[in-house]
Design an enzyme around this catalytic site. Structure first.
Site, PDB file in Angstrom:
ATOM      1  N   CYS A  54      -5.142   4.771   9.393  1.00  0.00           N
ATOM      2  CA  CYS A  54      -4.774   3.706   8.455  1.00  0.00           C
ATOM      3  C   CYS A  54      -4.916   2.327   9.100  1.00  0.00           C
ATOM      4  O   CYS A  54      -4.801   2.170  10.321  1.00  0.00           O
ATOM      5  CB  CYS A  54      -3.324   3.859   8.017  1.00  0.00           C
ATOM      6  SG  CYS A  54      -3.025   5.260   6.931  1.00  0.00           S
ATOM      7  N   GLU A  56      -2.863  -0.243   8.919  1.00  0.00           N
ATOM      8  CA  GLU A  56      -1.628  -0.755   9.530  1.00  0.00           C
ATOM      9  C   GLU A  56      -1.452  -0.213  10.943  1.00  0.00           C
ATOM     10  O   GLU A  56      -1.105  -0.946  11.871  1.00  0.00           O
ATOM     11  CB  GLU A  56      -0.410  -0.341   8.701  1.00  0.00           C
ATOM     12  CG  GLU A  56      -0.424  -0.812   7.264  1.00  0.00           C
ATOM     13  CD  GLU A  56      -1.068   0.203   6.316  1.00  0.00           C
ATOM     14  OE1 GLU A  56      -2.146   0.747   6.646  1.00  0.00           O
ATOM     15  OE2 GLU A  56      -0.493   0.454   5.254  1.00  0.00           O
ATOM     16  N   CYS A  88       1.659   3.916   3.711  1.00  0.00           N
ATOM     17  CA  CYS A  88       2.012   5.335   3.649  1.00  0.00           C
ATOM     18  C   CYS A  88       3.249   5.590   4.521  1.00  0.00           C
ATOM     19  O   CYS A  88       3.678   4.728   5.302  1.00  0.00           O
ATOM     20  CB  CYS A  88       0.837   6.198   4.109  1.00  0.00           C
ATOM     21  SG  CYS A  88       0.600   6.207   5.899  1.00  0.00           S
ATOM     22  N   CYS A  91       2.800   5.156   8.349  1.00  0.00           N
ATOM     23  CA  CYS A  91       2.742   3.741   8.769  1.00  0.00           C
ATOM     24  C   CYS A  91       4.135   3.109   8.745  1.00  0.00           C
ATOM     25  O   CYS A  91       4.463   2.287   9.605  1.00  0.00           O
ATOM     26  CB  CYS A  91       1.769   2.957   7.903  1.00  0.00           C
ATOM     27  SG  CYS A  91       0.048   3.405   8.253  1.00  0.00           S
TER      28      CYS A  91
HETATM   29  N1  THU Z   1      -4.813   4.040   4.026  1.00  0.00           N
HETATM   30  C1  THU Z   1      -4.440   2.970   4.798  1.00  0.00           C
HETATM   31  O1  THU Z   1      -5.286   2.390   5.503  1.00  0.00           O
HETATM   32  N2  THU Z   1      -3.142   2.601   4.796  1.00  0.00           N
HETATM   33  C2  THU Z   1      -2.154   3.209   4.078  1.00  0.00           C
HETATM   34  O2  THU Z   1      -0.993   2.865   4.227  1.00  0.00           O
HETATM   35  C3  THU Z   1      -2.492   4.261   3.128  1.00  0.00           C
HETATM   36  C4  THU Z   1      -3.879   4.773   3.193  1.00  0.00           C
HETATM   37  C5  THU Z   1      -6.211   4.487   4.055  1.00  0.00           C
HETATM   38  C6  THU Z   1      -6.403   5.824   4.691  1.00  0.00           C
HETATM   39  C7  THU Z   1      -7.692   6.293   4.045  1.00  0.00           C
HETATM   40  O3  THU Z   1      -8.773   5.786   4.809  1.00  0.00           O
HETATM   41  C8  THU Z   1      -7.706   5.613   2.686  1.00  0.00           C
HETATM   42  O4  THU Z   1      -6.696   4.600   2.731  1.00  0.00           O
HETATM   43  C9  THU Z   1      -7.407   6.548   1.518  1.00  0.00           C
HETATM   44  O5  THU Z   1      -6.269   7.284   1.754  1.00  0.00           O
END
Ligand code: THU
Length: 130
Positions: A54, A56, A88, A91
């Protein structure tokens, strides 16, 4: 100290570097520390989907890798796919690790293109800590 709008703009810039070839869901983040330093992150995906990182957590990892010794006070999150892109659960737990306290702020782009602000206390009540 950098303001929330600037922080969100930096997260938006970081979003341009997202490597999201599988989900096509592009996320950028900018983590601000009480030292005044900030770090950018973008999501990075992998053909083995579960290995994706992710935005973050990438921003917070960059802080550690750069030797940041301050505490996390704010993190801005931007997705070009949706407003109000919430972090999420993983994170949120990472934020708790580096946060100054549970008033640490999570800044999102709201519907009206302004900032929506949440605290870690709101997004991760009763979080696990050692
Ligand atoms: N994702 C993030 O970068 N941050 C989050 O807090 C939630 C999800 C990304 C992970 C993945 O590459 C895409 O979003 C779809 O889940």
């Amino acid at each position: 100290m950098i303001d929330n709008t600037e922080l969100l703009n930096l997260a938006k810039k970081a979003c341009d570097n997202a490597y999201a070839r599988y989900s096509k869901f592009f996320v950028g983040a900018c983590a601000l520390y009480d030292s005044g330093n900030y770090y950018l992150g973008a999501n990075v995906e992998n053909a083995s989907y579960g290995l994706s990182l992710c935005a973050e957590r990438n921003a917070m990892s960059s802080a550690v890798a750069a030797g940041e010794k301050g505490k996390l006070i704010k993190i801005a999150i931007f997705s070009k796919n949706r407003t109000n892109c919430m972090p999420c659960g993983a994170c949120r737990q990472w934020m708790a690790e580096f946060a100054k306290d549970n008033h640490m702020q999570i800044i999102l782009e709201s519907e009206d293109e302004k900032c929506a602000i949440f605290t870690l206390e709101e997004l991760l009540p009763y979080g696990f800590m050692l």
